[in-house]
Design an enzyme around this catalytic site. Structure first.
Site, PDB file in Angstrom:
ATOM      1  N   SER A 261       1.068  -1.352   0.247  1.00 25.10           N
ATOM      2  CA  SER A 261       0.130   0.110   0.323  1.00 25.10           C
ATOM      3  C   SER A 261       0.958   1.508  -0.017  1.00 25.10           C
ATOM      4  CB  SER A 261      -0.689  -0.079   0.959  1.00 25.10           C
ATOM      5  OG  SER A 261      -0.069   0.091   2.150  1.00 25.10           O
TER       6      SER A 261
ATOM      7  N   ASN B 254      -1.679  -2.516  13.049  1.00 27.07           N
ATOM      8  CA  ASN B 254      -3.510  -1.830  13.662  1.00 27.07           C
ATOM      9  C   ASN B 254      -3.874  -0.147  14.194  1.00 27.07           C
ATOM     10  OD1 ASN B 254      -3.336  -4.070  12.348  1.00 27.07           O
ATOM     11  ND2 ASN B 254      -4.741  -5.251  14.407  1.00 27.07           N
TER      12      ASN B 254
ATOM     13  N   LYS C 122     -16.468  29.795 -29.285  1.00 27.50           N
ATOM     14  CA  LYS C 122     -16.780  29.550 -27.620  1.00 27.50           C
ATOM     15  C   LYS C 122     -16.062  30.113 -26.491  1.00 27.50           C
ATOM     16  CE  LYS C 122     -20.150  26.660 -27.335  1.00 27.50           C
ATOM     17  NZ  LYS C 122     -20.233  24.991 -26.634  1.00 27.50           N
TER      18      LYS C 122
ATOM     19  N   SER D 276     -12.979  26.154 -27.579  1.00 29.15           N
ATOM     20  CA  SER D 276     -13.406  25.461 -27.690  1.00 29.15           C
ATOM     21  C   SER D 276     -12.959  25.023 -28.625  1.00 29.15           C
ATOM     22  CB  SER D 276     -15.642  25.630 -28.983  1.00 29.15           C
ATOM     23  OG  SER D 276     -15.476  24.493 -29.601  1.00 29.15           O
TER      24      SER D 276
ATOM     25  N   THR E  68     -38.108  29.232  -7.704  1.00 33.15           N
ATOM     26  CA  THR E  68     -38.789  28.049  -7.733  1.00 33.15           C
ATOM     27  C   THR E  68     -39.357  27.087  -8.867  1.00 33.15           C
ATOM     28  OG1 THR E  68     -40.831  28.736  -7.898  1.00 33.15           O
ATOM     29  CG2 THR E  68     -39.415  29.218  -5.161  1.00 33.15           C
ATOM     30  N   HIS E  69     -38.221  25.687  -8.609  1.00 34.26           N
ATOM     31  CA  HIS E  69     -39.143  24.980 -10.044  1.00 34.26           C
ATOM     32  C   HIS E  69     -38.602  25.366 -11.315  1.00 34.26           C
ATOM     33  CE1 HIS E  69     -42.609  22.857  -7.466  1.00 34.26           C
ATOM     34  NE2 HIS E  69     -42.420  24.693  -7.292  1.00 34.26           N
TER      35      HIS E  69
ATOM     36  N   GLU F  76     -18.252  23.459 -14.458  1.00 32.43           N
ATOM     37  CA  GLU F  76     -19.410  21.998 -15.135  1.00 32.43           C
ATOM     38  C   GLU F  76     -18.345  21.073 -13.939  1.00 32.43           C
ATOM     39  OE1 GLU F  76     -20.856  22.831 -19.070  1.00 32.43           O
ATOM     40  OE2 GLU F  76     -18.633  23.168 -18.855  1.00 32.43           O
TER      41      GLU F  76
ATOM     42  N   ASN G 107     -16.342  28.855 -22.321  1.00 32.14           N
ATOM     43  CA  ASN G 107     -17.249  27.472 -21.658  1.00 32.14           C
ATOM     44  C   ASN G 107     -17.138  27.987 -20.109  1.00 32.14           C
ATOM     45  OD1 ASN G 107     -18.456  26.472 -23.811  1.00 32.14           O
ATOM     46  ND2 ASN G 107     -16.709  25.394 -24.095  1.00 32.14           N
TER      47      ASN G 107
ATOM     48  N   GLN H 242      -7.192  -1.296   4.682  1.00 32.51           N
ATOM     49  CA  GLN H 242      -6.116  -0.672   3.557  1.00 32.51           C
ATOM     50  C   GLN H 242      -6.596   0.653   3.084  1.00 32.51           C
ATOM     51  OE1 GLN H 242      -2.484  -2.766   3.317  1.00 32.51           O
ATOM     52  NE2 GLN H 242      -2.830  -2.513   1.229  1.00 32.51           N
TER      53      GLN H 242
ATOM     54  N   LYS I 284      -8.415   4.622   2.655  1.00 34.51           N
ATOM     55  CA  LYS I 284      -7.119   5.511   2.469  1.00 34.51           C
ATOM     56  C   LYS I 284      -7.259   6.229   0.893  1.00 34.51           C
ATOM     57  CE  LYS I 284      -3.955   2.858   4.725  1.00 34.51           C
ATOM     58  NZ  LYS I 284      -5.335   2.581   5.915  1.00 34.51           N
TER      59      LYS I 284
ATOM     60  N   TYR J 193      -9.162  -4.867  13.802  1.00 34.90           N
ATOM     61  CA  TYR J 193      -8.884  -5.484  11.844  1.00 34.90           C
ATOM     62  C   TYR J 193      -9.134  -5.820  10.947  1.00 34.90           C
ATOM     63  CZ  TYR J 193      -5.822  -3.549   8.808  1.00 34.90           C
ATOM     64  OH  TYR J 193      -5.106  -3.036   7.565  1.00 34.90           O
TER      65      TYR J 193
HETATM   66  N1  ARG Z   1      -1.125  -0.979   5.247  1.00 33.91           N
HETATM   67  C1  ARG Z   1      -2.262  -1.659   6.399  1.00 33.91           C
HETATM   68  C2  ARG Z   1      -3.566  -0.087   6.358  1.00 33.91           C
HETATM   69  O1  ARG Z   1      -3.441   0.304   5.415  1.00 33.91           O
HETATM   70  C3  ARG Z   1      -1.407  -1.304   8.056  1.00 33.91           C
HETATM   71  C4  ARG Z   1      -1.765  -2.467   8.930  1.00 33.91           C
HETATM   72  C5  ARG Z   1      -1.227  -3.304   8.209  1.00 33.91           C
HETATM   73  N2  ARG Z   1      -1.945  -4.514   9.650  1.00 33.91           N
HETATM   74  C6  ARG Z   1      -2.299  -6.099   9.593  1.00 33.91           C
HETATM   75  N3  ARG Z   1      -2.419  -6.146  10.255  1.00 33.91           N
HETATM   76  N4  ARG Z   1      -1.832  -6.386   8.617  1.00 33.91           N
HETATM   77  O2  ARG Z   1      -3.786  -0.549   7.060  1.00 33.91           O
END
Ligand code: ARG
Length: 484
Positions: free
Chosen positions: A23, A109, A282, A276, A154-155, A289, A284, A321, A324, A316
């Site tokens: 990760s 964790n 144009k 455009s 309104t509307h 948007e 825009n 993971q 994020k 956990y």
């Molecule tokens: N990369 C993991 C996360 O974002 C970190 C925690 C990993 N914990 C584990 N017991 N494998 O959640």
């Protein structure tokens, strides 16, 4: 790379498994928070005698060096599984054995949720200052346009005249609530999870209150199983982002409509428009948007984070993971939109002459005319019916209400007198709405001064939050001041 979790597993992990589980590409953005959290944790370990003074100093200096190395890009980040492994392994190559003690009494964790809480506290401050920017722009635009009468819809049908400032301030209220909601999110983030370790609590008598003070957390986690496996604070924040984006999207939608040739109520400065590739004429409103488009992504993030959590067993699970990606995506789109929108608002000019001209059509004075008859003794239901007939007559004869003579009006109701024409001028209609939330010029100018003091109040709230966040330097500084 030395895996933190080797334990009973003897064989090397399959490369495909590494690619799938790593990760680092996402959680590397948490490096500042991981370093600060680690510094506070080791200060706590020193307090309970797990590491010596000399070891603590080596570790803290090492953590500062890792920060620098990450920022100089002199670490090949991608070799690591996650930011926690990076910090521990890099520290080992810098200082050797003391690095092997930093994970005492904690787990990834509690570590990862600590990083996320620290990150969210920081990011809420950035979001809030972006919101203050929008509020300032709204107020500036309102002050510039006091006295301009604007059609309320309104509307998406012309309804009643309002002051343009009243219309603009309707968004001030929405973003003001967004700021307050973020304030509550900050409080929800402000629980220190260290001490929870993997799920049961640390086997070392870590002094959580001291660590929380160093990290400037107001509260301690109260249940280890809850705090390692809950992400309510992220859901709350992504919900707040969705609300902000929904409000922005509605504002953008208004402005896109007002910017169309058919309305021509506003002009956006050229530096904030695009053209455009095929149609040379144009100009825009792409920014508006794109913000409207990005709102769908953030609202999608809210659904993603809720679905991610809803089927998880206690504490956990590795699914977490993925939180994020969702959080970072929501934050990036929301902060980007908030910041550009605050600037964009100041690039908008309202075309007063077009607006005034268009106010003549659409019978915006109809409700005030009914109110006039009521004041003369008619019931509201009958008055509504009489004015409906007048409007119908005007449509059929291609006239506006002010075109009609008093003699013609008297045919619909004997209660009409000459003063009716003054009473249905746009300014008079507007000033008749003198209730607290109404659009009379008095009430709107009251609201503008309230808005001004609210901005002041929010800025000082922001300052109050800033001192509740930390950096690696401040954590190390508190070690020098209070602990060692
Ligand atoms: N990369 C993991 C996360 O974002 C970190 C925690 C990993 N914990 C584990 N017991 N494998 O959640």
């Amino acid at each position: 790379m030395n895996k933190l979790w080797k334990g009973r597993i003897q064989k090397d992990t399959d490369k495909a498994v590494e690619d799938f589980t790593y990760s680092i590409d996402i959680d590397k953005s948490l490096y500042l928070h991981d370093l600060a959290g680690t510094a506070a944790h080791v200060i706590g370990l020193k307090k309970i005698g797990i590491i010596s003074d000399a070891e603590l100093k080596k570790i803290l200096v090492g953590l500062l060096e890792i920060k620098q190395k990450i920022e100089n890009e002199s670490i090949s980040i991608d070799q690591y599984e996650d930011i926690h492994s990076l910090v521990e392994n890099e520290l080992y190559s810098l200082i050797g054995d003391p690095a092997l003690k930093i994970h005492t009494g904690r787990s990834r964790n509690d570590q990862v949720v600590l990083d996320e809480r620290l990150f969210c506290k920081d990011i809420i401050i950035s979001l809030e200052s972006g919101i203050v920017g929008i509020l300032e722009s709204i107020l500036e635009l309102s002050e510039k346009n006091t006295g301009v009468v604007f059609p309320a819809y309104t509307h998406l049908q012309k309804a009643q005249p309002v002051s343009l400032s009243h219309y603009l301030l309707s968004y001030f209220d929405k973003f003001y609530r967004d700021f307050q909601r973020l304030g509550q999110d900050f409080e929800n983030c402000d629980y220190m999870p260290l001490g929870a370790a993997a799920c049961a609590g640390s086997g070392y008598k870590i002094e959580c209150r001291i660590i929380a003070d160093i990290l400037r957390f107001k509260n301690l986690g109260t249940n280890s199983m809850d705090i390692v496996g809950s992400r309510d604070f992220i859901i709350d924040l992504v919900y707040s982002c969705s609300m902000i984006m929904m409000h922005l999207s509605r504002f953008c939608e208004d402005l896109i409509i007002y910017n169309s040739d058919e309305f021509s109520y506003i002009e956006i400065e050229e530096t904030y428009c695009t053209g455009s590739s095929i149609m040379p004429q144009k100009k825009n409103p792409d920014l508006l948007e794109l913000i409207r488009g990005k709102s769908s992504l953030v609202i999608g993030n809210l659904v993603q984070i809720l679905v991610l959590l809803k089927g998880l067993p206690s504490t956990y699970n590795r699914d977490l993971q993925e939180d994020k990606k969702i959080l970072f995506s929501a934050i990036e789109d929301t902060i980007g939109s908030v910041n550009i929108f605050g600037k964009l608002l100041l690039k908008i000019k309202f075309n007063e002459s077009v607006i005034t001209e268009k106010l003549k059509l659409g019978f915006l004075e109809a409700t005030d005319m009914a109110d006039y008859l009521v004041r003369k003794g008619e019931t509201f239901r009958n008055a509504h019916h009489i004015i409906g007939n007048i409007v119908k007559y005007c449509i059929e004869s291609g006239k506006t209400i002010p075109d009609l003579s008093i003699a013609r009006l008297k045919k619909f109701s004997g209660l009409f007198e000459d003063d009716i024409f003054k009473k249905i001028e746009m300014e008079a209609c507007l000033n008749a709405k003198d209730v607290n939330c109404g659009t009379s010029l008095n009430k709107v100018s009251e609201k503008m001064s309230i808005a001004k003091s609210r901005i002041k109040e929010l800025k000082s709230l922001l300052e109050g939050l800033r001192i509740r966040t930390v950096s690696l330097d401040s954590v190390i500084g508190s070690a020098a001041d209070k602990i060692i």
